[in-house]
Design an enzyme around this catalytic site. Structure first.
Site, PDB file in Angstrom:
ATOM      1  N   ARG A 164       0.829  -1.203   0.000  1.00 58.80           N
ATOM      2  CA  ARG A 164       0.000   0.000   0.000  1.00 58.80           C
ATOM      3  C   ARG A 164       0.867   1.259   0.000  1.00 58.80           C
ATOM      4  O   ARG A 164       0.544   2.252  -0.650  1.00 58.80           O
ATOM      5  CB  ARG A 164      -0.951  -0.010   1.200  1.00 58.80           C
ATOM      6  CG  ARG A 164      -1.957   1.125   1.170  1.00 58.80           C
ATOM      7  CD  ARG A 164      -3.026   0.944   2.216  1.00 58.80           C
ATOM      8  NE  ARG A 164      -2.494   1.040   3.575  1.00 58.80           N
ATOM      9  CZ  ARG A 164      -3.237   0.900   4.674  1.00 58.80           C
ATOM     10  NH1 ARG A 164      -4.537   0.644   4.556  1.00 58.80           N
ATOM     11  NH2 ARG A 164      -2.696   0.998   5.867  1.00 58.80           N
ATOM     12  N   LYS A 266      -2.733   6.569   1.427  1.00 61.71           N
ATOM     13  CA  LYS A 266      -2.629   6.986   2.830  1.00 61.71           C
ATOM     14  C   LYS A 266      -1.682   8.180   2.964  1.00 61.71           C
ATOM     15  O   LYS A 266      -0.670   8.135   3.676  1.00 61.71           O
ATOM     16  CB  LYS A 266      -2.167   5.806   3.687  1.00 61.71           C
ATOM     17  CG  LYS A 266      -2.583   5.913   5.147  1.00 61.71           C
ATOM     18  CD  LYS A 266      -2.334   4.597   5.861  1.00 61.71           C
ATOM     19  CE  LYS A 266      -2.678   4.694   7.338  1.00 61.71           C
ATOM     20  NZ  LYS A 266      -4.107   4.872   7.583  1.00 61.71           N
ATOM     21  N   GLU A 302     -16.288   6.601   3.817  1.00 62.28           N
ATOM     22  CA  GLU A 302     -15.530   6.188   5.001  1.00 62.28           C
ATOM     23  C   GLU A 302     -15.954   6.999   6.209  1.00 62.28           C
ATOM     24  O   GLU A 302     -16.535   8.073   6.085  1.00 62.28           O
ATOM     25  CB  GLU A 302     -14.027   6.440   4.804  1.00 62.28           C
ATOM     26  CG  GLU A 302     -13.310   5.504   3.893  1.00 62.28           C
ATOM     27  CD  GLU A 302     -11.800   5.716   3.963  1.00 62.28           C
ATOM     28  OE1 GLU A 302     -11.279   5.925   5.080  1.00 62.28           O
ATOM     29  OE2 GLU A 302     -11.157   5.672   2.920  1.00 62.28           O
TER      30      GLU A 302
END
Length: 420
Positions: A164, A266, A302
């Site tokens: 990720r 992220k 989210e």
């Protein structure tokens, strides 16, 4: 994803300056106090195995004194006990606590990461013109290490965090460590801070990798230099007395991410952007905010730092990954665990109507693993779930995944990495 704990705060005990660090072979490494002028460490055969293979220690930072208590745990490598840090493990919260070592590795733009090192934990030096400070060119990850009763130390799917990070680095125009470099750096950092890993059942060692544009840049451009850094902090169990429900409010005006943006990686800026709505929600008594898509304003995306799931009968649904939603590792793991337990799993567009009609709702993230939702408020309408907000499915999946992470059940998924 660190629901409820994306930012460490609170605990600040004094870190050590002069103690014995016990490596995997239980050899004692005497650490020099910060006032020593000789900053070299003992010979390499005393260092942790991962350090011997890849790394070298760097100079020490400043630390003040602390004590080591008499609490000891088994070592996986010998019958010598490891003395743990002087912490009230029973009352350990989810906050930042300085530990012994951090890991750093640097490279320049257009090059690759090659050589990393462990340093004493401390402040870092950055140019005021660093890319991370001026243009937000940075990413972070979050994962945990657990201690078993037999002394083994467990990591949960660290290669997923590495992948990720690499995906995010490509989006943010940054070089990134290889998956192997990432995982080995995590292992070395955990072993160097082994005495800070809570005893079994008392919590975990939270691991925070960072990738940032550390080089100075004035005009808008990728930074000329990059730093990969890992630090750790012991944290207590998020729920100390069983699962506790949270109360969410659906945000209809502000949005966490937009199509074509960076919501699916992220990057640090994603989290600062939710603070205003989150603070306003908490001031009204809510636990956090649930965001909708920015186009139709009716599809779930989210919570501030968590993925969301809705349960209807035997069907568990979660918003599909489509570029605006972070692909959470806990999210991915819960989907697989749910399938293995006979649930039907759907990744799709989930509407507000689906949410309000659900039998059960829960969130997933690194810190909480699973956080059951007790109520949702949408346009002044409040919907509650169950008698106490903790549904059967949430409890079942939480127990299954945490038992796997802590090494209490057999790892049939092949997700656990053991540190010997």
């Amino acid at each position: 994803m660190e629901c409820g704990g994306a930012v460490f705060a609170g605990l600040h005990p004094n870190p050590p300056s002069h103690h014995l660090l016990l490596g995997p072979h239980r050899s004692a490494i005497k650490l020099l106090p910060p006032f020593c002028t000789d900053k070299k460490l003992p010979s390499s055969h005393l260092l942790p195995l991962q350090v011997q293979k890849q790394l070298r220690f760097a100079s020490f930072g400043n630390h003040s004194n602390t004590n080591v208590n008499s609490l000891k745990v088994a070592s996986p490598a010998s019958n010598v006990a490891l003395e743990l840090a002087d912490i009230d493990w029973d009352n350990l919260g989810f906050g930042f606590m300085p530990t012994d070592y951090m890991y750093t590795m640097k490279c320049t733009q257009g090059e690759i990461f090659s050589k990393g090192e462990l340093k004493r934990f401390g402040n870092i030096e950055l140019s005021p013109s660093a890319g991370i400070l001026n243009y937000g060119q940075g990413l972070f990850e979050g994962l945990k290490a657990y201690r078993k009763h037999d002394g083994n130390i467990l990591l949960f799917r660290p290669e997923e965090n590495a992948r990720r990070l690499r995906m995010g680095a490509e989006r943010m125009c940054m070089p990134a460590p290889t998956v192997e470099q990432f995982v080995e750096a995590v292992k070395a950092t955990v072993l160097a801070n082994e005495r800070w890993i809570p005893p079994p059942g008392k919590g975990s060692l939270y691991i925070r990798p960072l990738l940032m544009g550390s080089g100075a840049v004035l005009g808008l451009a990728p930074a000329p230099e990059y730093t990969f850094l890992i630090y750790v902090s012991p944290v207590g169990n998020y729920f100390k007395e069983g699962l506790a429900p949270i109360n969410l409010i659906v945000e209809t005006e502000m949005h966490r991410a937009t199509p074509g943006g960076t919501g699916g990686v992220k990057t640090i800026g994603n989290y600062a952007a939710v603070l205003q709505a989150q603070s306003a929600a908490k001031a009204k008594g809510y636990s956090d905010v649930l965001y909708l898509d920015s186009i139709h304003k009716k599809y779930l995306e989210e919570v501030s730092s968590c993925n969301v799931f809705v349960v209807k009968g035997n069907v568990i649904s979660t918003p599909a990954i489509k570029g605006t939603i972070l692909p959470g590792i806990t999210r991915k793991s819960i989907l697989d665990v749910a399938l293995s337990q006979g649930f039907q799993v759907e990744e799709r567009l989930v509407t507000v109507d689906d949410l309000l009609d659900a039998d059960e709702v829960f969130c997933t993230g690194t810190a909480v693993v699973i956080s059951p939702v007790g109520s949702i408020t949408y346009l002044n309408k409040r919907v509650s779930y169950g008698s106490d907000g903790v549904g059967r499915v949430s409890q079942q999946l939480y127990s299954a995944l945490t038992s796997l992470q802590m090494g209490l059940t057999e790892d049939k998924m092949g997700w656990i990495v053991k540190l010997k």
